[in-house]
Structure formats: structure tokens, C-alpha cells
Design a protein around this motif. Structure first.
Motif, short mmCIF file in Angstrom:
data_model
loop_
_atom_site.label_atom_id
_atom_site.label_comp_id
_atom_site.label_asym_id
_atom_site.label_seq_id
_atom_site.Cartn_x
_atom_site.Cartn_y
_atom_site.Cartn_z
N LYS A 120 5.70 -18.64 12.44
CA LYS A 120 5.81 -19.99 13.02
C LYS A 120 7.11 -20.69 12.67
N THR A 121 7.63 -20.44 11.48
CA THR A 121 8.77 -21.23 11.00
C THR A 121 10.08 -20.46 10.86
N GLU A 122 10.01 -19.12 10.82
CA GLU A 122 11.21 -18.34 10.58
C GLU A 122 11.56 -17.47 11.78
N ASP A 123 12.82 -17.14 11.89
CA ASP A 123 13.30 -16.28 12.96
C ASP A 123 13.13 -14.83 12.53
N VAL A 124 11.92 -14.30 12.75
CA VAL A 124 11.59 -12.94 12.31
C VAL A 124 11.05 -12.12 13.47
N TYR A 125 11.03 -10.80 13.27
CA TYR A 125 10.49 -9.89 14.27
C TYR A 125 9.00 -9.66 14.01
N TYR A 126 8.24 -9.52 15.08
CA TYR A 126 6.81 -9.24 14.94
C TYR A 126 6.64 -7.77 14.55
N PRO A 127 5.90 -7.48 13.47
CA PRO A 127 5.78 -6.10 12.98
C PRO A 127 4.76 -5.28 13.77
N PRO A 128 4.96 -3.97 13.88
CA PRO A 128 4.03 -3.11 14.61
C PRO A 128 2.84 -2.64 13.78
N VAL A 129 2.94 -2.75 12.44
CA VAL A 129 1.90 -2.26 11.54
C VAL A 129 1.63 -3.32 10.47
N ASP A 130 0.37 -3.46 10.07
CA ASP A 130 0.00 -4.35 8.97
C ASP A 130 0.06 -3.53 7.67
N LEU A 131 1.24 -3.49 7.07
CA LEU A 131 1.42 -2.68 5.86
C LEU A 131 0.60 -3.21 4.69
N THR A 132 0.42 -4.53 4.62
CA THR A 132 -0.36 -5.11 3.53
C THR A 132 -1.79 -4.57 3.56
N GLU A 133 -2.39 -4.59 4.72
CA GLU A 133 -3.76 -4.07 4.87
C GLU A 133 -3.81 -2.57 4.59
N MET A 134 -2.81 -1.84 5.05
CA MET A 134 -2.77 -0.40 4.81
C MET A 134 -2.70 -0.09 3.32
N PHE A 135 -1.77 -0.74 2.62
CA PHE A 135 -1.60 -0.46 1.19
C PHE A 135 -2.84 -0.87 0.39
N LEU A 136 -3.43 -2.00 0.72
CA LEU A 136 -4.63 -2.44 0.03
C LEU A 136 -5.79 -1.48 0.28
N THR A 137 -5.94 -1.02 1.50
CA THR A 137 -7.01 -0.08 1.83
C THR A 137 -6.85 1.23 1.06
N LEU A 138 -5.62 1.72 0.98
CA LEU A 138 -5.36 2.95 0.23
C LEU A 138 -5.54 2.73 -1.27
N ALA A 139 -5.14 1.57 -1.77
CA ALA A 139 -5.33 1.27 -3.19
C ALA A 139 -6.82 1.18 -3.51
N ASP A 140 -7.60 0.57 -2.62
CA ASP A 140 -9.06 0.53 -2.80
C ASP A 140 -9.61 1.95 -2.90
N LYS A 141 -9.20 2.79 -1.96
CA LYS A 141 -9.71 4.16 -1.87
C LYS A 141 -9.41 4.97 -3.13
N HIS A 142 -8.21 4.79 -3.68
CA HIS A 142 -7.77 5.61 -4.81
C HIS A 142 -7.96 4.92 -6.17
N GLY A 143 -8.63 3.77 -6.17
CA GLY A 143 -8.91 3.09 -7.43
C GLY A 143 -7.68 2.59 -8.14
N MET A 144 -6.73 2.03 -7.39
CA MET A 144 -5.48 1.55 -7.96
C MET A 144 -5.38 0.04 -7.84
N ALA A 145 -4.60 -0.56 -8.69
CA ALA A 145 -4.34 -2.00 -8.61
C ALA A 145 -3.15 -2.24 -7.68
N PHE A 146 -3.24 -3.32 -6.89
CA PHE A 146 -2.18 -3.67 -5.95
C PHE A 146 -1.65 -5.06 -6.28
N TYR A 147 -0.33 -5.18 -6.34
CA TYR A 147 0.33 -6.48 -6.53
C TYR A 147 1.09 -6.83 -5.25
N PHE A 148 0.90 -8.04 -4.78
CA PHE A 148 1.54 -8.48 -3.54
C PHE A 148 2.89 -9.13 -3.83
#
Length: 367
Positions: A120-148
Motif C-alpha cells: 500500500k505504501t511502498e513502490d514494490v513488486y508483487y511477489p509470485p510466492v509466499d516465502l514466509t508461509e513456505m518457510f514456516l510450513t517447512l520449519a513446522d514439518k521439520h521441528g525447527m524454530a523460525f525467526y522472521f
């Protein structure tokens, strides 16, 4: 025509003869490479790297965390999807890595996920993949801690407009925690803006953004990874003066006094000073961390700053030397920048697989 046939026949005979000679040599070698040792023939397959280690080899300390550098600043993207990333998370777990830190959620025009507050506020490109959701899902699966990791505008904080950088990241924290906070692996925050020395109002970003992240998330820990203004920084190599150990201590004493209760973990990058200096800087870092009640990690750079090419996987000898300095200085943990490019057997850099194998064999009993 007869001349052409004769030439073809000659080449055919030469090729068949060479093949026969090679086969005979192979059979005489008993099917595998053999070496003479003490008058006895020793098969190459019985050799191991352990046989050739020096008696004084460093012990070092194991790496338990890595950055995920997918919104990258200066290294190439590997263009992985969830299958490739899943394979890499497995490789991390195999050597004892239990924490992954997304180094930043965006840099200038590029963002890791479709964050509404940034779109809404910055001149950025719309991303094709939600990397945050991907990394969190994989961290959940492998029992790892994720820092944002926070968003780096690439302009506001560099220009001195610190409040703009702060306000933008505070809105991002609110949105991210609401959208992704349900993941069990979401266990901390990374304050992405890197600084190396006392700069007017710079610590304000750490203080305000860190406190807000902790308040919103129920006091999840915050991590910072600044760098030492040493002989290998770009600024010093361009003519600036490096900070002595004493000057480093004085300046960071002041910075840390301004971020009390906002930063929980401090992991100084270890690559900007020379190898023989590193231990002394690490000792100071630990001393300052203890003074302000902060956990002291080290950020072990697994790329090589000594090469004319930016950047290649580091030599195993150099990595082990730094891990030994960290162990002796009493570092509480080690995070690397970064596994997927420079240490992974899946990396596009071929040398990374070799580093992975050397590391895995050395720390076999501690994984």
C-alpha cells in the motif's frame, strides 16, 4: 576412396587397441585404486580422511542456526521451490541445525510475501510466492524454530529517516503476527538493519522495532547481527580506518546501552576482521553481552571474503579456525550466513557439498 577407407580402418584399430589397454590396466589394479604402504597393497576404498588429520586439529563448536537469504542483497538466487527447500531443510537437520532465520522479508522493491502494509505504501513488486508461509510450513514439518526478518527499505534508514523505517516495520510486525503467528515454529524476530558502529539515532531502530515485536508476540526473542568495523569491511578497504578492539568495545557499549530490553540475542558477523584478530573481538562481544543481559552468538560466515570473486564457499580450514575461536571465547551458539548457498549439498556451488561433508564428519558425535 581407398585412402579414406584405410584411414577409417586405422582409426578404428587405434580406438579398439586403446580400449583394450585400458581394460587390462583396470584388471591389473584389482578393480579399484591400490596403493603401496609398508610393502603391502592397500585398497583406496579403505582410506579415510580421519587417517590424515593432524594431531592438533581444532575442536571448534557446532553450528545450530542459519540465515535464509532468499530476498538477497549480493548473492545469486537458486530459484528453488518447496521441493528443493524441503530437501535443504532435511540437510540442515542432518547436521544439527535447529533454527532458521529469514534474513529479511524484503529489500527495496522485492518482498518475500504479499504484505499489504508494504504494498500500500511502498513502490514494490508483487511477489509470485509466499516465502514466509513456505518457510514456516517447512520449519513446522521439520521441528525447527523460525525467526522472521524485518523489511529493509534500502533508503529510509540509510538516508537518516529512521522513523519512516521504524513505522513501516511496526505495521509489518502487526500484520505478520496476525497472519502467521499461529505457526508453532514462529519463535522469534530478526532486526535486519545491519550497523557497524555508533551512528546518530541508528540504535533507535533496534530499540523501537524490537520492543514492539516483543510486545505483539508475547515476548518472543529478538536477534541482531551487526558487523565489526574491521580490516575486511568495504569501507576500510576503500580507505576508512578500522576500529581497534578497544574502540569497538567503547562504541558498542554505548549502542547496547540504548537498546536495553529490545534485543535478546546478539550475533556479530565474524568475517570483517582478520583470523588472528577474531578471538579478541569475540571476547569483547561476550563481555558486552553479559553486561547487558544479552545472549551472545557468533555469525559464522561460511563464504570466503579472501577470494577475488564475491562470494564462494569458504575453505574448511578457515571455517574450523573461526569455530574454534568462537568456542574458546565462550560463544553460546553459532549461526551461519548461510547454509543453503555455501554449506549445502544441494547448493549450485559445487564446493559447498565438500564443505558439508568435511563439517559433518568433524562434528559427527555432536549432531
Amino acid at each position: 576412396m581407398n585412402l579414406l577407407k584405410s584411414r577409417r580402418s586405422f582409426l578404428k584399430n587405434i580406438t579398439m587397441g586403446s580400449a583394450g589397454l585400458m581394460a587390462a590396466q583396470s584388471l591389473s589394479g584389482c578393480g579399484s585404486g591400490s596403493l603401496e604402504k609398508g610393502g603391502k597393497v592397500q585398497r583406496e576404498s579403505t582410506l579415510s580422511n580421519k587417517m590424515f588429520e593432524t594431531p592438533g586439529i581444532f575442536k571448534g563448536m557446532p553450528i545450530r542456526a542459519t540465515f535464509l537469504d532468499e530476498v538477497s542483497w549480493d548473492i545469486p538466487h537458486q530459484n528453488w521451490g518447496v521441493k528443493e527447500w524441503g530437501k535443504d531443510f532435511q540437510a540442515m537437520k542432518a547436521i544439527g541445525i535447529n533454527t532458521v532465520v529469514m534474513i529479511r522479508s524484503g529489500l527495496a522493491k522485492w518482498i518475500a510475501s504479499p504484505f499489504e502494509c508494504i504494498l500500500k505504501t511502498e513502490d514494490v513488486y508483487y511477489p509470485p510466492v509466499d516465502l514466509t508461509e513456505m518457510f514456516l510450513t517447512l520449519a513446522d514439518k521439520h521441528g525447527m524454530a523460525f525467526y522472521f526478518g524485518m523489511y529493509d527499505s534500502g533508503k529510509y534508514w540509510i538516508e537518516g529517516s529512521f522513523q519512516k523505517e521504524i513505522d513501516l516495520n511496526m505495521r509489518l510486525i502487526d500484520e505478520v503476527w496476525k497472519k502467521y503467528g499461529h505457526h508453532t515454529s514462529f519463535q522469534g524476530w530478526y532486526l535486519s538493519q545491519e550497523i557497524s558502529r555508533r551512528t546518530k539515532n541508528m540504535a533507535k531502530i533496534y530499540a523501537e522495532v524490537g520492543k514492539h515485536a516483543k510486545t505483539v508476540s508475547g515476548n518472543l526473542p529478538t536477534l541482531v547481527s551487526p558487523y565489526i568495523h574491521g580490516v575486511k569491511t568495504d569501507q576500510v578497504m576503500a580507505g576508512d580506518k578500522s576500529l581497534s578492539v578497544k574502540e569497538h568495545e567503547e562504541e558498542w557499549d554505548e549502542i547496547l546501552s540504548n537498546v536495553k530490553d529490545a534485543v535478546d540475542i546478539m550475533a556479530f558477523q565474524d568475517g570483517q576482521v582478520d583470523y588472528h584478530e577474531l578471538y579478541d573481538y569475540l571476547v569483547v562481544n561476550k563481555k558486552l553481552a553479559d553486561k547487558y543481559g544479552i545472549k551472545c552468538w557468533t555469525n559464522i560466515e561460511s563464504f570466503d571474503r579472501d577470494m577475488p570473486i564475491r562470494f564462494l564457499p569458504i575453505k574448511w580450514e578457515k571455517l574450523l579456525l573461526k569455530l574454534e575461536a568462537a568456542r574458546k571465547a565462550g560463544m553460546e551458539n553459532a549461526i551461519t550466513f548461510e547454509f543453503s548457498h555455501f554449506m549445502s549439498p544441494n547448493s549450485t556451488y559445487l564446493q559447498a557439498a565438500g564443505l558439508y561433508e568435511r563439517y559433518k564428519a568433524h562434528f559427527k558425535g555432536q549432531l
